[in-house]
Motif scaffolding. Sequence first.
Motif, short mmCIF file in Angstrom:
data_model
loop_
_atom_site.label_atom_id
_atom_site.label_comp_id
_atom_site.label_asym_id
_atom_site.label_seq_id
_atom_site.Cartn_x
_atom_site.Cartn_y
_atom_site.Cartn_z
N TRP A 85 -6.97 -35.67 15.18
CA TRP A 85 -6.81 -34.06 14.49
C TRP A 85 -6.33 -34.05 12.76
CZ3 TRP A 85 -4.83 -31.24 17.34
CH2 TRP A 85 -4.31 -32.02 18.21
N PRO A 86 -7.54 -35.04 12.39
CA PRO A 86 -8.28 -34.62 10.97
C PRO A 86 -9.76 -33.40 11.24
CG PRO A 86 -7.82 -36.24 10.67
CD PRO A 86 -7.55 -36.58 12.07
N ASN A 87 -10.22 -33.58 12.50
CA ASN A 87 -11.35 -32.60 12.41
C ASN A 87 -10.76 -30.94 13.17
OD1 ASN A 87 -13.32 -34.43 12.12
ND2 ASN A 87 -13.39 -35.80 14.50
N GLY A 88 -9.47 -30.37 13.23
CA GLY A 88 -9.20 -29.57 13.49
C GLY A 88 -9.29 -28.09 12.87
N PRO A 89 -9.11 -27.13 13.24
CA PRO A 89 -9.70 -26.01 12.46
C PRO A 89 -9.21 -25.93 10.54
CG PRO A 89 -8.52 -25.36 14.43
CD PRO A 89 -9.04 -26.51 14.18
N GLY A 95 -14.13 -29.08 5.09
CA GLY A 95 -15.09 -30.18 4.97
C GLY A 95 -15.09 -31.59 5.60
N VAL A 96 -13.74 -31.18 5.84
CA VAL A 96 -12.75 -32.71 6.30
C VAL A 96 -13.55 -32.83 7.66
CG1 VAL A 96 -10.67 -33.94 6.90
CG2 VAL A 96 -10.80 -32.40 4.88
N VAL A 97 -13.73 -34.85 8.20
CA VAL A 97 -14.63 -35.09 9.36
C VAL A 97 -14.15 -36.43 9.37
CG1 VAL A 97 -16.88 -35.57 9.96
CG2 VAL A 97 -16.87 -34.37 8.42
#
Length: 328
Positions: A85-89, A95-97
């Motif tokens: 979920w950190p890769n959500g819009p 910049g979270v990956v």
Amino acid sequence: PTPTALPTSPFVSTPEPVATRTATAVPIPQPEGPCDAGPLALANPDRPIYRGSLVVDPATHRVEGFVSVVFMPDLDVEALYVRLWPNGPRTSQGGVVMELTNVSFESGPVPFDIVEPTIVRINIPGGLDAGTSIEVEMSFELVVPTELKARLSGREDYMRLGTMLPILPWEPGQGWALDPATSLFAESVSSPVADYAIQVQVPEGYDVLASGIVDHDGVWRVEAARDFSLSVGRFRTITGSAMAPEPVVVTVGVHETVDDDPQVYLDKIIASLEQFSSRWGQYPWPSLTFAVTPNLSGGIEFPTHIMQGPNTQGRVTSHEVGHMFFYS
């Protein structure tokens, strides 16, 4: 369609003005005694079990993690899916990956497919029958490069880490929940009730507030919860106890750069827990942790852990505590 104006009739007189009535406040009824909701429902005995470890370094805005999950589906499946979920819009725009670096079954490493930024498919050779358990181990890295008004935020002196584990999006009786990720601020994920035991390591001088209760080895444990989340920083911390109606250990931490009084939050949380349990039934866990960190408007709730921003002592606090009774 646009409404048609009614024609004026010469036989209809204009009504006399009517005095405006002032609304009378209606007092909120108070419960006369403990809510007779009966005993808590038992959690699914076949719920997933997560065990893992996190190394959190606010100075570099990085988290290195490992987690194993024991999972028993109630339907036949051909593959496992996990959501990152950190890769959500909302967060990826900041910049979270999050990346999986290794996935293994008991037989050894297995390949995995990135279906979309938040969805990973892990094939199971031969599939998995309903009622049969499997264990998967995953290593991952998470980078939160900047402050965000979100469940994930990184700065040299604190990190908010909400919904940050690779998590199984299983819906009992339905299957995998693979809906597209949303940019909503708050409620945006689906996951089954599970048990978590997660060791958290931070640099010296930093504190951790997380879901569950911590032991002397820094392992946070929570049972029958839908998520695991944590806040890291240097906190002014205070602890109290609520009767909801069973004892609940409440820990409040206010970040060192925030002027708010932790006692004000603690008093509000205890009062809310006790009133809500008298209305709706028992609070289902023995603990609740609460972190006030910078650059957050309002709050975000997770099972047994609440994140709020500065100057949210009032109704935001009771709102988030209410979510503990109505989570997911």
